[in-house]
Design a protein around this motif. Sequence first.
Motif, PDB file in Angstrom:
ATOM      1  N   UNK A 104       0.819  -1.222   0.000  1.00  0.00           N
ATOM      2  CA  UNK A 104       0.000   0.000   0.000  1.00  0.00           C
ATOM      3  C   UNK A 104       0.851   1.270   0.000  1.00  0.00           C
ATOM      4  N   UNK A 105       2.119   1.150  -0.356  1.00  0.00           N
ATOM      5  CA  UNK A 105       3.000   2.309  -0.319  1.00  0.00           C
ATOM      6  C   UNK A 105       2.742   3.294  -1.445  1.00  0.00           C
ATOM      7  N   UNK A 106       3.080   4.563  -1.193  1.00  0.00           N
ATOM      8  CA  UNK A 106       2.911   5.629  -2.181  1.00  0.00           C
ATOM      9  C   UNK A 106       4.278   6.051  -2.726  1.00  0.00           C
ATOM     10  N   UNK A 107       4.265   6.597  -3.940  1.00  0.00           N
ATOM     11  CA  UNK A 107       5.511   7.063  -4.542  1.00  0.00           C
ATOM     12  C   UNK A 107       6.153   8.157  -3.694  1.00  0.00           C
ATOM     13  N   UNK A 108       5.335   9.056  -3.135  1.00  0.00           N
ATOM     14  CA  UNK A 108       5.875  10.159  -2.338  1.00  0.00           C
ATOM     15  C   UNK A 108       6.727   9.641  -1.186  1.00  0.00           C
ATOM     16  N   UNK A 109       6.219   8.596  -0.502  1.00  0.00           N
ATOM     17  CA  UNK A 109       6.981   8.031   0.615  1.00  0.00           C
ATOM     18  C   UNK A 109       8.167   7.225   0.117  1.00  0.00           C
ATOM     19  N   UNK A 110       7.988   6.519  -1.003  1.00  0.00           N
ATOM     20  CA  UNK A 110       9.106   5.759  -1.577  1.00  0.00           C
ATOM     21  C   UNK A 110      10.246   6.701  -1.960  1.00  0.00           C
ATOM     22  N   UNK A 111       9.905   7.864  -2.511  1.00  0.00           N
ATOM     23  CA  UNK A 111      10.924   8.843  -2.875  1.00  0.00           C
ATOM     24  C   UNK A 111      11.671   9.328  -1.639  1.00  0.00           C
ATOM     25  N   UNK A 112      10.929   9.619  -0.579  1.00  0.00           N
ATOM     26  CA  UNK A 112      11.551  10.081   0.661  1.00  0.00           C
ATOM     27  C   UNK A 112      12.505   9.029   1.222  1.00  0.00           C
ATOM     28  N   UNK A 113      12.072   7.773   1.229  1.00  0.00           N
ATOM     29  CA  UNK A 113      12.921   6.700   1.746  1.00  0.00           C
ATOM     30  C   UNK A 113      14.147   6.494   0.857  1.00  0.00           C
ATOM     31  N   UNK A 114      13.960   6.603  -0.462  1.00  0.00           N
ATOM     32  CA  UNK A 114      15.091   6.472  -1.385  1.00  0.00           C
ATOM     33  C   UNK A 114      16.098   7.600  -1.177  1.00  0.00           C
ATOM     34  N   UNK A 115      15.601   8.800  -0.893  1.00  0.00           N
ATOM     35  CA  UNK A 115      16.492   9.938  -0.624  1.00  0.00           C
ATOM     36  C   UNK A 115      17.284   9.699   0.656  1.00  0.00           C
ATOM     37  N   UNK A 116      16.635   9.132   1.669  1.00  0.00           N
ATOM     38  CA  UNK A 116      17.336   8.885   2.927  1.00  0.00           C
ATOM     39  C   UNK A 116      18.406   7.795   2.741  1.00  0.00           C
ATOM     40  N   UNK A 117      18.091   6.775   1.955  1.00  0.00           N
ATOM     41  CA  UNK A 117      19.105   5.757   1.643  1.00  0.00           C
ATOM     42  C   UNK A 117      20.286   6.422   0.937  1.00  0.00           C
ATOM     43  N   UNK A 118      19.985   7.318   0.007  1.00  0.00           N
ATOM     44  CA  UNK A 118      21.037   8.042  -0.705  1.00  0.00           C
ATOM     45  C   UNK A 118      21.881   8.868   0.264  1.00  0.00           C
ATOM     46  N   UNK A 119      21.238   9.490   1.248  1.00  0.00           N
ATOM     47  CA  UNK A 119      21.969  10.294   2.235  1.00  0.00           C
ATOM     48  C   UNK A 119      22.886   9.423   3.092  1.00  0.00           C
ATOM     49  N   UNK A 120      22.397   8.266   3.501  1.00  0.00           N
ATOM     50  CA  UNK A 120      23.220   7.350   4.297  1.00  0.00           C
ATOM     51  C   UNK A 120      24.411   6.874   3.469  1.00  0.00           C
ATOM     52  N   UNK A 121      24.157   6.501   2.221  1.00  0.00           N
ATOM     53  CA  UNK A 121      25.243   6.044   1.350  1.00  0.00           C
ATOM     54  C   UNK A 121      26.232   7.163   1.052  1.00  0.00           C
ATOM     55  N   UNK A 122      25.743   8.405   1.068  1.00  0.00           N
ATOM     56  CA  UNK A 122      26.611   9.561   0.859  1.00  0.00           C
ATOM     57  C   UNK A 122      27.640   9.675   1.977  1.00  0.00           C
ATOM     58  N   UNK A 123      27.206   9.417   3.206  1.00  0.00           N
ATOM     59  CA  UNK A 123      28.137   9.440   4.340  1.00  0.00           C
ATOM     60  C   UNK A 123      29.187   8.335   4.206  1.00  0.00           C
ATOM     61  N   UNK A 135       8.698  -1.528   5.448  1.00  0.00           N
ATOM     62  CA  UNK A 135       7.976  -0.471   6.161  1.00  0.00           C
ATOM     63  C   UNK A 135       7.002   0.258   5.246  1.00  0.00           C
ATOM     64  N   UNK A 136       7.411   0.499   4.008  1.00  0.00           N
ATOM     65  CA  UNK A 136       6.578   1.241   3.060  1.00  0.00           C
ATOM     66  C   UNK A 136       5.278   0.508   2.749  1.00  0.00           C
ATOM     67  N   UNK A 137       5.365  -0.794   2.539  1.00  0.00           N
ATOM     68  CA  UNK A 137       4.206  -1.562   2.084  1.00  0.00           C
ATOM     69  C   UNK A 137       3.566  -2.424   3.159  1.00  0.00           C
ATOM     70  N   UNK A 138       4.202  -2.515   4.325  1.00  0.00           N
ATOM     71  CA  UNK A 138       3.656  -3.375   5.361  1.00  0.00           C
ATOM     72  C   UNK A 138       3.945  -4.850   5.132  1.00  0.00           C
ATOM     73  N   UNK A 139       5.008  -5.154   4.384  1.00  0.00           N
ATOM     74  CA  UNK A 139       5.374  -6.544   4.126  1.00  0.00           C
ATOM     75  C   UNK A 139       6.068  -7.142   5.354  1.00  0.00           C
ATOM     76  N   UNK A 140       6.188  -8.475   5.341  1.00  0.00           N
ATOM     77  CA  UNK A 140       6.787  -9.186   6.470  1.00  0.00           C
ATOM     78  C   UNK A 140       8.068  -9.895   6.073  1.00  0.00           C
ATOM     79  N   UNK A 141       8.068 -10.538   4.905  1.00  0.00           N
ATOM     80  CA  UNK A 141       9.188 -11.402   4.510  1.00  0.00           C
ATOM     81  C   UNK A 141      10.289 -10.629   3.786  1.00  0.00           C
TER      82      UNK A 141
END
Length: 196
Positions: free
Chosen positions: A100-119, A156-162
Amino acid sequence: MSSDDFKALIRLTFREPEQAAHWLMAQGWPMSVRWMALALAVSVSGLLAWVSMQIYGGGEQTQGGLLAGQQPLVLAGLQFAAVVVGASLMASVGRMFGGHGRFEDALLLAVWIEAILLMVQAVQVVLSVILPPFAAIIGILSIALFLWLTVQFTKALHGFISAPKILLVMFATLLALGFVLSFFAVALGILPEMPQ
């Protein structure tokens, strides 16, 4: 977000990435802020990648004939497109599997991954000058970190378990994307056609 919040979010990302993802999505930041964060992250990342290329002596000229001074912008543009495509796939493929995830939230999470990888990338650039063998190890660890964070954030985005199923779908999606892009590359003349 204060500097203390930023540091706490970094710690939370490594300890409990799903909680970090839920915290990010709960902030309700507008799309303009998310796009600006992406532009900033990929700009710094492109600059760091260019610096790394200069250190290793590969920055004189790219395959496409671009001068070294233009490379940071090109690298940032490519990374910008890659993050947007990645966020789109994270949202759309997840919904295909009942998420049930939205693109807006996926973009935010992708940006945060990019920020972590930037460090991590910044540490790698420093180590490439001081301790080159350790820089290579950091490079391998950054790939593992990217995969781990992407799986946890997708959960977290979609509520998946596996997590293993998400990883399997990720690899299948990357293979399919590579297959499709190869056709475009051949059509545009970037790659030669295979002999009959």
